[in-house]
Design an enzyme around this catalytic site. Structure first.
Site, short mmCIF file in Angstrom:
data_model
loop_
_atom_site.label_atom_id
_atom_site.label_comp_id
_atom_site.label_asym_id
_atom_site.label_seq_id
_atom_site.Cartn_x
_atom_site.Cartn_y
_atom_site.Cartn_z
N ARG A 127 18.62 39.22 35.04
CA ARG A 127 17.79 39.93 36.86
C ARG A 127 18.38 38.70 37.83
NH1 ARG A 127 13.16 41.12 33.93
NH2 ARG A 127 13.75 43.24 33.29
N LYS A 149 31.35 41.79 46.00
CA LYS A 149 31.41 42.45 45.22
C LYS A 149 32.10 42.17 43.30
CE LYS A 149 33.29 47.07 47.32
NZ LYS A 149 34.26 47.95 47.51
N GLU A 191 47.32 41.60 50.20
CA GLU A 191 45.57 41.64 50.62
C GLU A 191 45.50 40.68 52.43
OE1 GLU A 191 43.26 43.15 50.14
OE2 GLU A 191 43.83 43.78 47.68
N LYS A 233 37.28 40.24 55.93
CA LYS A 233 36.47 40.32 55.65
C LYS A 233 34.99 39.76 55.79
CE LYS A 233 35.99 41.10 50.18
NZ LYS A 233 36.33 41.12 48.88
N GLU A 243 28.28 48.60 50.93
CA GLU A 243 29.45 50.08 51.47
C GLU A 243 28.54 50.88 51.82
OE1 GLU A 243 33.85 49.97 49.49
OE2 GLU A 243 32.52 51.07 47.95
N ARG A 248 32.73 49.45 55.42
CA ARG A 248 32.79 48.67 54.21
C ARG A 248 34.49 49.27 53.69
NH1 ARG A 248 30.40 43.93 50.46
NH2 ARG A 248 31.93 43.12 49.34
N ASN A 252 39.51 49.31 51.71
CA ASN A 252 40.30 50.15 50.74
C ASN A 252 41.54 50.46 51.13
OD1 ASN A 252 37.80 49.58 48.29
ND2 ASN A 252 36.78 51.41 49.39
N HIS A 255 45.02 50.99 48.73
CA HIS A 255 44.20 51.15 46.87
C HIS A 255 43.68 52.22 46.38
CE1 HIS A 255 43.27 46.96 48.50
NE2 HIS A 255 42.56 46.73 47.70
N HIS A 259 45.49 52.20 43.13
CA HIS A 259 44.45 52.02 41.33
C HIS A 259 45.38 53.48 40.44
CE1 HIS A 259 40.70 49.92 43.30
NE2 HIS A 259 42.19 49.49 42.83
N HIS A 272 48.56 43.86 41.11
CA HIS A 272 47.21 44.38 42.15
C HIS A 272 48.22 44.75 43.24
CE1 HIS A 272 43.11 46.21 43.24
NE2 HIS A 272 43.75 44.75 44.54
#
Length: 370
Positions: A127, A149, A191, A233, A243, A248, A252, A255, A259, A272
């Site tokens: 956990r 993330k 990025e 960031k 988010e 946030r 993206n 993206h 994606h 990417h």
């Protein structure tokens, strides 16, 4: 040149340092020992991949061992295929067989795939155990190593299973960037460009002036570009760590189409960063018609991406297939695709865009590739 330190301070979380500079990996263990969370820890697991392991695994393990950690390691196959529930399960089993407890630390040594995978493992084993990010690519230094993330991919899409897990420390040794090829270097530059467009005139026009030096890997410019991106960031994550407030989602930018390109072209066909750069070009053009973005934003951004080694892709797919791929993305809401649209440098809008409008723009995009 002395290392740069950026402090990431997120409400409700322990603040953590990001150290940026050549040679900082050698002090990894010593810096961890200064943190209260590791005062009593004596076990560390280095998670890396088969490409990075021969280059930096021994250095990382030595730096940890010198600080009194008993170090184990595991190397997964390189590439996006390792970001899976199956590989995560293998690492969980290895940790259990090593009798690692909650006082251990997981050290993610590698690029974004390793960082996301190891972070997810750390977030879920017993956990939650601490994770330290040691990014070895430009992309992971400026993006995935900061912000918490983590996740793995499913067949249906990227990062569909994950957790938020802030690192206890980030060690960005710029000396590791010497082994990156041009594709991976440009991937990180995408990025940085994304961050600059969303952040401010100051960052964006600094990058426009510095683009040639960044592409040429000038040491001083590289370190400043990483630091500027990390500060941007960190500020965004501090305002919206999970988010949930819409802030946030600016991260993206590029993206949504990016994606979809990765999914339909096949993961690995394009980097990417190359896919995100294509998404930035697409979103900026969409922004001209939907949110009155100035046309010179499109032109200046195109020029910047070209200088950074990110030309427009010579590839397209059927617009309907692209739309369906966008709808499968986790950022879609109630079947509607959301875009981050720049109104101008440093100003953006999160927009739900209807299918007909998206298809119009996708058709224009596909025609431009003919």
């Amino acid at each position: 040149m002395p290392a740069t330190k950026v402090i990431v301070n997120i409400p409700g979380e322990e603040a953590y340092d990001v150290r940026i500079g050549g040679g900082v990996l050698a002090n990894l263990g010593a810096h961890l020992r200064k943190l209260p969370v590791f005062a009593e820890s004596d076990r560390a697991l280095v998670v890396t991949d088969e490409n990075v392991a021969p280059l930096y695994r021994a250095d990382a393990k030595e730096a940890l061992a010198q600080a009194g950690f008993r170090v184990s390691d595991i190397a997964v196959p390189a590439g996006e295929g390792s970001k899976s529930v199956e590989v995560a399960g293998e690492i969980w089993e290895a940790m259990a067989s090593l009798a690692l407890g909650r006082d251990c630390v997981v050290v993610a040594l590698g690029g974004g795939v390793v960082g996301d995978l190891a972070g997810f493992v750390a977030a879920t084993y017993m956990r939650g155990v601490p994770v330290v990010q040691v990014p070895t690519t430009l992309l992971s230094m400026v993006d995935s190593s900061v912000g918490g993330k983590t996740g793995v991919n499913l067949a249906a899409g990227k990062n569909l299973v994950g957790a938020f897990k802030q690192p206890a420390y980030v060690c960005a040794d710029t000396a590791t960037l010497a082994t990156l090829d041009e594709r991976e270097w440009a991937c990180g530059c995408a990025e940085i460009a994304k961050s600059a467009v969303i952040d401010s005139d100051d960052f964006f026009f600094w990058l426009v002036d510095a683009a040639g030096a960044l592409a040429a890997r000038d040491e001083v410019v590289v370190e400043e570009a990483i630091a500027r991106s990390v500060v941007f960031k960190a500020d965004v994550v501090a305002a919206d760590k999970s988010e949930s407030k819409g802030v946030r989602e600016c991260l993206n930018y590029g993206h949504t189409l990016g994606h979809a390109v990765e999914s339909l072209a096949g993961y690995g066909a394009f980097s990417h960063g190359a896919a995100v750069a294509e998404g930035m070009r697409f979103a900026a053009r969409m922004a001209v018609s939907l949110v009155d973005a100035p046309l010179d934003l499109v032109e200046t951004q195109d020029s910047l991406l070209d200088q950074l080694g990110l030309p427009a892709l010579d590839w397209s797919a059927e617009p309907e297939a692209m739309l369906e791929a966008m709808k499968r993305d986790k950022k879609a809401r109630r079947g509607q695709v959301r875009f981050v649209l720049p109104r101008d440098v440093g100003s953006w809008q999160l927009a739900d865009v209807d299918d007909a409008t998206i298809l119009d723009h996708l058709n224009a995009w596909a025609r431009s590739k003919a």
